[in-house]
Motif scaffolding. Sequence first.
Motif, PDB file in Angstrom:
ATOM      1  N   ALA A 224       0.815  -1.217   0.000  1.00  0.00           N
ATOM      2  CA  ALA A 224       0.000   0.000   0.000  1.00  0.00           C
ATOM      3  C   ALA A 224       0.848   1.266   0.000  1.00  0.00           C
ATOM      4  O   ALA A 224       0.426   2.296  -0.548  1.00  0.00           O
ATOM      5  N   ILE A 225       2.018   1.212   0.603  1.00  0.00           N
ATOM      6  CA  ILE A 225       2.885   2.395   0.648  1.00  0.00           C
ATOM      7  C   ILE A 225       3.233   2.853  -0.766  1.00  0.00           C
ATOM      8  O   ILE A 225       3.196   4.040  -1.091  1.00  0.00           O
ATOM      9  N   ASN A 226       3.564   1.901  -1.624  1.00  0.00           N
ATOM     10  CA  ASN A 226       3.955   2.220  -3.000  1.00  0.00           C
ATOM     11  C   ASN A 226       2.832   1.969  -4.002  1.00  0.00           C
ATOM     12  O   ASN A 226       3.031   2.119  -5.199  1.00  0.00           O
ATOM     13  N   GLN A 227       1.659   1.581  -3.491  1.00  0.00           N
ATOM     14  CA  GLN A 227       0.485   1.291  -4.319  1.00  0.00           C
ATOM     15  C   GLN A 227       0.830   0.347  -5.472  1.00  0.00           C
ATOM     16  O   GLN A 227       0.593   0.609  -6.649  1.00  0.00           O
ATOM     17  N   GLU A 228       1.380  -0.815  -5.089  1.00  0.00           N
ATOM     18  CA  GLU A 228       1.826  -1.782  -6.085  1.00  0.00           C
ATOM     19  C   GLU A 228       1.247  -3.168  -5.798  1.00  0.00           C
ATOM     20  O   GLU A 228       1.332  -3.664  -4.665  1.00  0.00           O
ATOM     21  N   PHE A 229       0.696  -3.772  -6.835  1.00  0.00           N
ATOM     22  CA  PHE A 229       0.308  -5.177  -6.802  1.00  0.00           C
ATOM     23  C   PHE A 229       1.329  -5.980  -7.597  1.00  0.00           C
ATOM     24  O   PHE A 229       1.806  -5.517  -8.640  1.00  0.00           O
ATOM     25  N   HIS A 230       1.638  -7.181  -7.124  1.00  0.00           N
ATOM     26  CA  HIS A 230       2.495  -8.090  -7.880  1.00  0.00           C
ATOM     27  C   HIS A 230       1.857  -9.472  -7.874  1.00  0.00           C
ATOM     28  O   HIS A 230       1.461  -9.979  -6.814  1.00  0.00           O
ATOM     29  N   LYS A 231       1.750 -10.070  -9.032  1.00  0.00           N
ATOM     30  CA  LYS A 231       1.215 -11.426  -9.164  1.00  0.00           C
ATOM     31  C   LYS A 231       2.387 -12.360  -9.439  1.00  0.00           C
ATOM     32  O   LYS A 231       3.004 -12.306 -10.503  1.00  0.00           O
ATOM     33  N   ILE A 232       2.677 -13.187  -8.457  1.00  0.00           N
ATOM     34  CA  ILE A 232       3.866 -14.025  -8.508  1.00  0.00           C
ATOM     35  C   ILE A 232       3.474 -15.467  -8.818  1.00  0.00           C
ATOM     36  O   ILE A 232       2.652 -16.063  -8.116  1.00  0.00           O
ATOM     37  N   LYS A 233       4.066 -16.028  -9.876  1.00  0.00           N
ATOM     38  CA  LYS A 233       3.817 -17.430 -10.217  1.00  0.00           C
ATOM     39  C   LYS A 233       4.489 -18.311  -9.176  1.00  0.00           C
ATOM     40  O   LYS A 233       5.662 -18.167  -8.882  1.00  0.00           O
ATOM     41  N   LEU A 234       3.727 -19.217  -8.593  1.00  0.00           N
ATOM     42  CA  LEU A 234       4.266 -20.083  -7.562  1.00  0.00           C
ATOM     43  C   LEU A 234       4.866 -21.349  -8.163  1.00  0.00           C
ATOM     44  O   LEU A 234       4.302 -21.920  -9.101  1.00  0.00           O
ATOM     45  N   PRO A 235       5.997 -21.792  -7.623  1.00  0.00           N
ATOM     46  CA  PRO A 235       6.556 -23.059  -8.101  1.00  0.00           C
ATOM     47  C   PRO A 235       5.663 -24.208  -7.669  1.00  0.00           C
ATOM     48  O   PRO A 235       5.235 -24.278  -6.521  1.00  0.00           O
ATOM     49  N   SER A 236       5.352 -25.053  -8.606  1.00  0.00           N
ATOM     50  CA  SER A 236       4.505 -26.191  -8.278  1.00  0.00           C
ATOM     51  C   SER A 236       5.354 -27.307  -7.690  1.00  0.00           C
ATOM     52  O   SER A 236       6.247 -27.840  -8.338  1.00  0.00           O
ATOM     53  N   ASP A 237       5.071 -27.638  -6.444  1.00  0.00           N
ATOM     54  CA  ASP A 237       5.820 -28.675  -5.750  1.00  0.00           C
ATOM     55  C   ASP A 237       4.885 -29.837  -5.424  1.00  0.00           C
ATOM     56  O   ASP A 237       5.031 -30.502  -4.417  1.00  0.00           O
TER      57      ASP A 237
END
Length: 265
Positions: A224-237
């Motif tokens: 929220a401080i930088n008003q940034e969303f990041h969508k991170i692909k998760l490693p499938s384990d």
Amino acid sequence: MALTDEQIERYSRHIILKEVGAKGQRKLLNAKVLIVGAGGLGAPAAMYLAAAGVGTIGIVDADDVDLSNLQRQIIHQTADIGKAKVKSAKETINAMNPDVVVNTYREFLTSENIMDIIKDYDFIIDGTDNFPAKFLINDAKKPFSHAGIIRFKGQLMTYVPGEGPCYRCVFKNPPPKDAVPTCKQAGVIGAMGGVIGSLQAMEAIKYITGVGKLLTGYLLTYDAINQEFHKIKLPSDTDSCAVCGSHPTITELIDYEQVECTDQI
């Protein structure tokens, strides 16, 4: 089930959406969602799901409303201080939308009661503030949305059994006691619960109606401080995961020692 005239008016903004329509609204009215934790995340999630017309909402929480809760837990009011959170939440939901049946569970989730509580629900909202409950929810193998908030940061992911990595694929075990600060120690901006809790409600609605892509296989983070969303692909384990892998080593639910949780990223 035909919608009543009142329901057609109440849910008209849903019904005119081609992705939802009357069919999607009927799916919502027939759906059952369990919210674990009527706090910063569960409060906005419950209110939006109730407003959307989810027919049955279950709420699990063993705590009472405290004055410090009101900065973020918007389902509770000042007059509710001292009242059981599940009772306060039920009253708010029923006042908002009489279509909704609210089931309350004033208890902590444990390995002994979780399967009985969740068995009739289609989707779970993880609005908990502790790791033991998060792992119990995951290991019970029901579709659910995980989330966590602290300070000015939040995160969420969705797990549907058989579709991408589960919570334990990403976070193998709870952290050691005192390894992370609690939300009480570190603080949290109140509106963060609204941002992330509303996204959890959206995941539940999408799952129920079959609209769009869920956050399966991804971790969505918000700064929220930088008003940034990041969508991170998760490693499938999934092959080696102790719960959802091809050769699971955790075959019984575990009651870990209670440690309040924080942001895990």
